[in-house]
Design a protein around this motif. Sequence first.
Motif, short mmCIF file in Angstrom:
data_model
loop_
_atom_site.label_atom_id
_atom_site.label_comp_id
_atom_site.label_asym_id
_atom_site.label_seq_id
_atom_site.Cartn_x
_atom_site.Cartn_y
_atom_site.Cartn_z
N THR A 169 30.47 31.86 25.96
CA THR A 169 31.17 32.49 27.08
C THR A 169 32.44 33.12 26.55
O THR A 169 33.24 32.46 25.90
CB THR A 169 31.51 31.45 28.17
OG1 THR A 169 30.30 30.87 28.66
CG2 THR A 169 32.24 32.11 29.33
N LEU A 170 32.61 34.42 26.83
CA LEU A 170 33.71 35.19 26.27
C LEU A 170 34.68 35.64 27.36
O LEU A 170 34.27 36.08 28.43
CB LEU A 170 33.16 36.43 25.55
CG LEU A 170 32.23 36.17 24.36
CD1 LEU A 170 31.41 37.40 24.05
CD2 LEU A 170 33.04 35.74 23.15
N SER A 171 35.97 35.53 27.07
CA SER A 171 37.02 36.01 27.96
C SER A 171 38.13 36.63 27.12
O SER A 171 38.28 36.30 25.94
CB SER A 171 37.61 34.86 28.79
OG SER A 171 36.62 34.19 29.53
N VAL A 172 38.90 37.51 27.73
CA VAL A 172 40.14 37.99 27.12
C VAL A 172 41.28 37.38 27.90
O VAL A 172 41.32 37.45 29.14
CB VAL A 172 40.25 39.52 27.13
CG1 VAL A 172 41.61 39.97 26.59
CG2 VAL A 172 39.13 40.14 26.30
N LEU A 208 31.47 44.84 25.88
CA LEU A 208 32.08 45.12 24.58
C LEU A 208 33.07 46.27 24.69
O LEU A 208 34.18 46.21 24.16
CB LEU A 208 31.00 45.44 23.55
CG LEU A 208 31.49 45.77 22.13
CD1 LEU A 208 32.29 44.63 21.54
CD2 LEU A 208 30.32 46.13 21.22
N ARG A 209 32.69 47.31 25.41
CA ARG A 209 33.60 48.43 25.61
C ARG A 209 34.85 48.00 26.38
O ARG A 209 35.97 48.45 26.08
CB ARG A 209 32.88 49.57 26.35
CG ARG A 209 31.89 50.34 25.47
CD ARG A 209 31.21 51.44 26.27
NE ARG A 209 30.32 52.26 25.44
CZ ARG A 209 30.69 53.34 24.76
NH1 ARG A 209 31.96 53.74 24.82
NH2 ARG A 209 29.83 54.02 24.04
N ASN A 210 34.68 47.15 27.39
CA ASN A 210 35.82 46.66 28.15
C ASN A 210 36.81 45.92 27.26
O ASN A 210 38.03 46.10 27.35
CB ASN A 210 35.37 45.73 29.28
CG ASN A 210 34.65 46.45 30.39
OD1 ASN A 210 34.71 47.67 30.50
ND2 ASN A 210 33.94 45.70 31.22
N TRP A 269 49.24 31.70 29.55
CA TRP A 269 48.00 32.42 29.27
C TRP A 269 47.22 32.62 30.56
O TRP A 269 47.01 31.68 31.32
CB TRP A 269 47.14 31.64 28.29
CG TRP A 269 47.66 31.61 26.89
CD1 TRP A 269 48.35 30.61 26.28
CD2 TRP A 269 47.52 32.64 25.90
NE1 TRP A 269 48.66 30.93 24.99
CE2 TRP A 269 48.16 32.17 24.72
CE3 TRP A 269 46.92 33.90 25.89
CZ2 TRP A 269 48.20 32.93 23.55
CZ3 TRP A 269 46.96 34.66 24.72
CH2 TRP A 269 47.60 34.17 23.56
N VAL A 270 46.79 33.85 30.81
CA VAL A 270 45.98 34.16 31.99
C VAL A 270 44.77 34.99 31.54
O VAL A 270 44.85 35.78 30.60
CB VAL A 270 46.79 34.93 33.06
CG1 VAL A 270 47.90 34.06 33.61
CG2 VAL A 270 47.35 36.23 32.49
N ARG A 271 43.66 34.81 32.24
CA ARG A 271 42.46 35.58 31.92
C ARG A 271 42.55 36.96 32.54
O ARG A 271 42.84 37.10 33.73
CB ARG A 271 41.20 34.86 32.42
CG ARG A 271 39.92 35.54 32.00
CD ARG A 271 38.71 34.67 32.25
NE ARG A 271 38.53 34.41 33.68
CZ ARG A 271 37.81 33.42 34.18
NH1 ARG A 271 37.23 32.56 33.35
NH2 ARG A 271 37.68 33.26 35.47
N VAL A 272 42.28 37.99 31.73
CA VAL A 272 42.35 39.37 32.21
C VAL A 272 40.99 40.07 32.17
O VAL A 272 40.82 41.11 32.81
CB VAL A 272 43.39 40.18 31.42
CG1 VAL A 272 44.80 39.64 31.65
CG2 VAL A 272 43.06 40.22 29.93
N LEU A 273 40.04 39.52 31.43
CA LEU A 273 38.67 40.03 31.39
C LEU A 273 37.70 38.87 31.25
O LEU A 273 38.01 37.86 30.60
CB LEU A 273 38.46 40.98 30.21
CG LEU A 273 39.06 42.39 30.27
CD1 LEU A 273 38.78 43.12 28.95
CD2 LEU A 273 38.52 43.19 31.43
N GLY A 274 36.52 39.03 31.83
CA GLY A 274 35.50 38.00 31.72
C GLY A 274 35.52 37.05 32.90
O GLY A 274 36.25 37.27 33.86
N VAL A 320 34.18 55.65 21.94
CA VAL A 320 34.59 54.31 22.36
C VAL A 320 36.09 54.33 22.65
O VAL A 320 36.89 54.62 21.75
CB VAL A 320 34.29 53.27 21.26
CG1 VAL A 320 34.75 51.88 21.69
CG2 VAL A 320 32.80 53.26 20.95
N LYS A 321 36.47 54.05 23.88
CA LYS A 321 37.88 54.03 24.25
C LYS A 321 38.57 52.89 23.51
O LYS A 321 38.12 51.75 23.55
CB LYS A 321 38.03 53.84 25.76
CG LYS A 321 39.47 53.88 26.25
CD LYS A 321 39.54 53.70 27.77
CE LYS A 321 40.98 53.71 28.25
NZ LYS A 321 41.06 53.50 29.73
#
Length: 248
Positions: A43-46, A215-217, A55-60, A112-113
């Motif tokens: 499970t992946l998060s940014v 992945l792009r995100n 720390w706060v989750r911003v993606l995933g 790829v941005k």
Amino acid sequence: MHRLLLFLLTLCFLLNAANATVPKDCTQAILGIADGWNSSHVTLSVVEKNAHGQWVRVLGPYRGRLGAKGLVWGLGLHQNARGATLKKEGDGRSPAGIFALGGLWVTHKNPVKHHSSIPYVKVGPNDLWVTNTKDARYYNRHVRLDHPARSAWELKEQMRQTDYPHSIKMLICHNTHERKGGVVVGGGAAIFFHIWRNNGNSATAGCTSMQEEHLRNIIARINPAKKPVYILMPKAEYARLRQSWRLP
């Protein structure tokens, strides 16, 4: 005597833990948590530090795949315990630990941005990534030839150009030349984030893969000024080391 030995062992443990923390200037991390050492699912998060240092989750969270045989400790920013089993070339496992992030390696037809300061390589027929353990000089290094790959050695090490899952890759700095201590030949090479294969139904050879959109995100979010890292561990190890390693 026993008390002195216990004190020295405790001190050694504390010093090792202190040296294995997330870098103090890191304010962004890709966090990968697997169920166990032998799991190929992650499970992946940014996560990022906010204005209050939390720390706060911003993606995933996003689903991802790891090596077919799971995980094993890798060579990165962290300090491995003495006697720990470590990543080896061809073992089918993804490296666990704390790793810096490298550049992008792309053959995808759509741009790829990414942040302008992230190195961006358009992979062509001249580009190799050396995984041959008999070639210590170039092991786990990008090599750009002055001609398209043609010899048997060059073709074997040539970066993939027509394989969709490898059309967007971001380097995970496991066992790279920039690492303190340098490269360990045979310690595992060519570890990347890339697009997953077979819609996520296939594991990797040691990389971390996920859906293209995710992945792009992640790539678009990564900011080198925030000193980002990749933290990959089994759930139990993450819980055990979270406080001493200052993990998110």
